[in-house]
Design an enzyme around this catalytic site. Sequence first.
Site, short mmCIF file in Angstrom:
data_model
loop_
_atom_site.label_atom_id
_atom_site.label_comp_id
_atom_site.label_asym_id
_atom_site.label_seq_id
_atom_site.Cartn_x
_atom_site.Cartn_y
_atom_site.Cartn_z
CE LYS A 85 -3.44 -2.32 2.94
NZ LYS A 85 -4.01 -2.31 4.28
NE ARG A 106 17.73 -12.17 1.95
CZ ARG A 106 18.20 -13.33 1.51
NH1 ARG A 106 17.56 -13.97 0.56
NH2 ARG A 106 19.29 -13.86 2.01
CG HIS A 134 23.65 -12.42 3.20
ND1 HIS A 134 23.12 -12.60 4.47
CD2 HIS A 134 23.05 -13.35 2.40
CE1 HIS A 134 22.25 -13.59 4.41
NE2 HIS A 134 22.18 -14.06 3.19
#
Length: 309
Positions: A85, A106, A134
């Site tokens: 939204k 993530r 990461h």
Amino acid sequence: MTSLEGNDIISAKQFSREDLEYLLDWAIKIEQNKKKYSECMKGKIMGTLFYEPSTRTRLSFESAMLRLGGSVTGFSSATVSSVKKGETLADTIRTVSNYTDLIVLRHNKDGSATHAARFSDVPVINAGSGSGEHPTQSLLDLLTIQLECGKVDGLNIGLIGDLKFGRTVHSLTYLLANYDVNLYLISPHILKMQNRVMDYVQRKGNVNINETTDFLETIPKLDVIYMTRIQKERFPDPEEYEQVKDVFKFEKKHISILKPNAKIMHPLPRVNEISPEIDNIPNAIYFKQTYYGLMMRKAVIGLVMGVFK
Ligand code: NCD
């Protein structure tokens, strides 16, 4: 030693060698006393906010939390949350930090974890930020190397494939900068390791770096062969991807040029980089590596939450 308690985990650069040894020790200690730690996160809730696809990272974080006795909530795709939204990352984080004790994020944007941490009242763990970093993957990679090779110092380690867009190899290079290793960076020219990563390693001064495009010539030297996927989704130009998509493939015919004890790793998912024909040779350890992910994420969660003393 910097205590991890209450801290965010944003970048592999934040860890000293001492921190890394502490994390590795805890991952092993929890594994050896699974029962003892099976309730230590009781009453705590971890939120996993995954704006990008994931199998291993999300499920191993969730499994780690559940196996430590904690609970999990979250979403595995931005399309099922209010992001659809138009909600901003900041607003989502502000909200979820009211519901949870820890957030695992993530996101497709480089820098997203740093941004999220500014709006969170609870620790944020970066589970992959665009083509940036990461860090927990690199921690499990380090644990894999330590347990499978018996050491890290002195090894010849090859990172192969997409070193430009691959976030796992950026974080792993930052971690390895704390060790005396020979690092072979094998990639096509257009996917070379980013300058910011090279500059950091050079400043640290422990690692001997060799950059090359020659896969066949380099493989026989390596103790660790870390294959990576060409990151199709990060290429601005699809034609460029077509040029390099199958550039390096580890196939059956390459087994004969391996050092006898060489270990073949991959953060997974693989596409064509490793032929399934080699999955059952003792050198292929990429599925064991996924289990080490569970071990390492238990340690990360518990240390950030301050339950292991
Ligand atoms: C990697 C990632 O998401 O960066 N996967 C993982 O977490 N194990 C590697 C990739 O997608 O190629």
